[in-house]
Design an enzyme around this catalytic site. Sequence first.
Site, PDB file in Angstrom:
ATOM      1  N   LEU A 127       0.524 -75.372 -23.443  1.00 34.48           N
ATOM      2  CA  LEU A 127       1.904 -75.329 -24.151  1.00 34.48           C
ATOM      3  C   LEU A 127       1.669 -75.052 -25.661  1.00 34.48           C
ATOM      4  O   LEU A 127       0.915 -75.747 -26.333  1.00 34.48           O
ATOM      5  CB  LEU A 127       2.747 -76.391 -24.032  1.00 34.48           C
ATOM      6  CG  LEU A 127       3.012 -76.858 -22.370  1.00 34.48           C
ATOM      7  CD1 LEU A 127       4.253 -77.726 -22.241  1.00 34.48           C
ATOM      8  CD2 LEU A 127       3.606 -75.317 -21.602  1.00 34.48           C
TER       9      LEU A 127
ATOM     10  N   HIS B 100       6.710 -72.197 -26.062  1.00 28.41           N
ATOM     11  CA  HIS B 100       7.109 -72.787 -24.846  1.00 28.41           C
ATOM     12  C   HIS B 100       8.060 -73.952 -25.251  1.00 28.41           C
ATOM     13  O   HIS B 100       9.297 -74.293 -24.727  1.00 28.41           O
ATOM     14  CB  HIS B 100       5.983 -73.620 -24.188  1.00 28.41           C
ATOM     15  CG  HIS B 100       5.263 -72.612 -23.423  1.00 28.41           C
ATOM     16  ND1 HIS B 100       3.717 -72.501 -24.082  1.00 28.41           N
ATOM     17  CD2 HIS B 100       5.216 -71.693 -22.217  1.00 28.41           C
ATOM     18  CE1 HIS B 100       2.962 -71.600 -23.242  1.00 28.41           C
ATOM     19  NE2 HIS B 100       3.936 -71.310 -22.308  1.00 28.41           N
TER      20      HIS B 100
END
Length: 295
Positions: free
Chosen positions: A41, A45
Amino acid sequence: MPFPDRAEIQVAESVQSVRDAVSRAKWSGHRVGFVPTMGALHVGHVSLIERARRECGYVAVSIFVNPTQFGPNEDFNRYPRPRDADLAMCRDAGADLVFYPTVETMYPVGHRTFVEVAGLSEILEGAIRPGHFRGVTTVVTKLFNIVQADRAYFGQKDYQQQSVIRVMARELDMPTDVVTCETIRDPDGLALSSRNAYLSESERKSGLALSRALRLAERLAGEGELDIPTLESAMRNELENTPGVTLEYAVIVNHESMRELTAAEPRMVALVAARVGSTRLIDNMILRLPSGTIT
Ligand code: PAF
């Protein structure tokens, strides 16, 4: 006590535990937001999770490196899987639950059902990565069925992916609304992607050619340049003249059908794809023409 306790994040590995948690949230009257990811991530995100958090009372994230969307010579094995860092980011961004299934949970031995959006899955990214979107639409269908969210959040960075998923959700009457969120960029313009981690410092510099090419097309269109071949060749030149960059495509398409255009339309998207070293990068920009140029 507020529902759920924000200090806690539930990590669910089974389909049933996700269903139970989401049912409880719905019973408590919460709108459920869902952010499907493959982990590794980054701030892009986080922005999706934060938007879900603002709009929904309960937020689920999935982290699953989906084997069916990788080609045989692609990076499935080396795709980064930083579990602890990913879970900490989900918690800090305000997620309530992370679905972290194994490959066996998502694809038990003998799995044979696939979902495909014909046509749209075979052009552009689909032409270069055969079978990729079939893997994406299959896993997203499964995840939508498992989570049963009201809204699911995707980044504009993967423009064709969000188009394919949007069409799939509409044509299969899925009850989850597909929400597309703007691309998050580093200050120098590079669109955030988990695959940026593969780039060396000099490759990263070369990779800036993608956003430069798009900004050039955006500026020319904004100044009233309506000739599609002129806009496309401006993007191509920018990419081809940058050392270390191998152009795959630089095209302008209709924002919905993704049909390549020969004449300007009010809503167009410029898309670029290129290889930098062994890493594929993609990026896109919505082109806005000066008002009143065409109707
Ligand atoms: O964009 C991604 O990370 C993946 O393609 C998705 C939507 C999570 C499906 O595996």
